[in-house]
Design a protein around this motif. Sequence first.
Motif, PDB file in Angstrom:
ATOM      1  N   GLU A 197       3.318 -45.338  33.206  1.00 29.69           N
ATOM      2  CA  GLU A 197       2.864 -44.234  32.348  1.00 29.69           C
ATOM      3  C   GLU A 197       2.339 -43.122  33.253  1.00 29.69           C
ATOM      4  OE1 GLU A 197       2.849 -43.562  29.194  1.00 29.69           O
ATOM      5  OE2 GLU A 197       3.696 -45.414  28.395  1.00 29.69           O
ATOM      6  N   TYR A 221      -1.071 -41.136  32.987  1.00 32.42           N
ATOM      7  CA  TYR A 221      -2.310 -41.785  33.415  1.00 32.42           C
ATOM      8  C   TYR A 221      -2.456 -41.752  34.935  1.00 32.42           C
ATOM      9  CZ  TYR A 221      -2.971 -43.279  28.632  1.00 32.42           C
ATOM     10  OH  TYR A 221      -3.155 -43.275  27.278  1.00 32.42           O
ATOM     11  N   LEU A 246      -6.744 -48.719  29.800  1.00 33.99           N
ATOM     12  CA  LEU A 246      -8.208 -48.731  29.872  1.00 33.99           C
ATOM     13  C   LEU A 246      -8.729 -49.519  31.062  1.00 33.99           C
ATOM     14  CD1 LEU A 246     -10.951 -48.043  28.702  1.00 33.99           C
ATOM     15  CD2 LEU A 246     -10.738 -50.036  27.182  1.00 33.99           C
ATOM     16  N   ALA A 296       0.704 -44.516  20.747  1.00 31.42           N
ATOM     17  CA  ALA A 296      -0.258 -43.733  21.528  1.00 31.42           C
ATOM     18  C   ALA A 296      -1.557 -44.506  21.722  1.00 31.42           C
ATOM     19  CB  ALA A 296      -0.539 -42.403  20.831  1.00 31.42           C
ATOM     20  N   ARG A 344      -0.857 -47.516  24.197  1.00 30.02           N
ATOM     21  CA  ARG A 344      -0.785 -47.086  25.603  1.00 30.02           C
ATOM     22  C   ARG A 344      -2.164 -46.752  26.138  1.00 30.02           C
ATOM     23  NH1 ARG A 344       3.824 -44.198  23.796  1.00 30.02           N
ATOM     24  NH2 ARG A 344       2.629 -42.254  23.784  1.00 30.02           N
ATOM     25  N   SER A 345      -3.001 -46.154  25.293  1.00 26.75           N
ATOM     26  CA  SER A 345      -4.347 -45.793  25.723  1.00 26.75           C
ATOM     27  C   SER A 345      -5.162 -47.034  26.080  1.00 26.75           C
ATOM     28  CB  SER A 345      -5.041 -45.001  24.617  1.00 26.75           C
ATOM     29  OG  SER A 345      -6.353 -44.651  25.003  1.00 26.75           O
TER      30      SER A 345
END
Length: 430
Positions: free
Chosen positions: A100, A103, A178, A170, A173-174
Amino acid sequence: MDKFMEMLENILMPLAEKLNNNRYLSALRNGFMVALPMIIFGSIFVVIANLPFLDRVLGEDGFSAYQAALGPASDATLSIMGLFVIIGIGYKMVEQRGGEAIYGGVVAIASFLIMTPQIVEEVGGVIPTASLGAQGMFLGIFTAFISAELYHLFVRKNLTIKMPEGVPSAVSRSFSALIPVTITLTIFLAIRILFSFTGFETVQNFIYTLVQQPLTALGSGLPATLIAVLLIQVFWFFGLHGQIIVNSVFDPIWYSLNDENLAAFQAGEDLPHIVTKQFLDTFIVGIGGSGMTLAVIICIFVVAKSRQMRDLAKLGGPSGIFNVNEPVIFGLPIIMNPLVMIPWLLAPVVVAAVTYFAMSVGFAPRPAGVIVPWTTPALLSGYLATGNNLMGAVMQLINMGIVFVIWFPFVKLLDKQYYGEEMSAAEPTN
């Protein structure tokens, strides 16, 4: 000559391939490309804010108000260009691994800000602009590399939170990012705390003192610049994009020097450096492209009799004005052509030395730190890059003359060869 060229090819081809395929240099190069639109935008408004004679037209107070109104354009782009480069490097580093990418950019910029001193004149919670520009460039590059690698490592180790099916992508993926982001940023926070107990106090002071200052001093000197210019030409001679290869290594140094000149120019102080990004891009590459071939095209128009050479000049002339010279490089040809090896390698090196000397004695102005788009035609680019100074254009004109003189006998030699071949082909056979 054949054995010498074969030896060079055996040495340079593997080296160039390794440099081109190196993921760190690739990410560094692409990171600067991400920042380039913002850099050019800021540079345009620096030029507009310092147009000649405006102070006489507007008056002192009016001119100050005019510059203050346009100042945020460069303050929000050029002055903090390091931020854009860091985001670009982190993004590209993770993108190369199929992760990703967003990030990668986020964790890189957050890691850098953690490492950056957040105090100005004993006022806390304030980040000095200088730390986001040239002064913090090298710290930002190292931080982006390391943070992206750490983030990718933790993702690869499956240190992620798996959300159940049905959760929006979304959100999923967040949460997946983390834990890797948290561990990475915690590591950088620990590093910052540890350095606070050393004599350097901050990582930025450590990097700037032990790495950036020595490299900047080396890169701003004439010997290193001549080596860089020569290597660009040598790589191109063997069909490799010399600028991409060499600039990947030198751009952090040249951009830092450029930024320091810009700060001095905006403050009305003497410019500290001769060699900057625009020294190379404007007074060497910016005269027809790599090898300064606009002067070669002019030379062909002046002396050539052969149809092949004149057709090449007609084809390469329009693009050469905008510093695109592939028609000349591949049509003359220059690649692997021993007849043009001497002027191809010699002319840019001589020009770099002459330009450096001219700027050191004050004959020509030093680059003002304004980033001029590489497609800007010669003379105009010299004027803009030196802070709207006509002597910048004059210096480019002199450089074109130097290239013309060096190439002249070799163009005549090539033209004689091609003309003879054309005459032989035109003779009727018995």
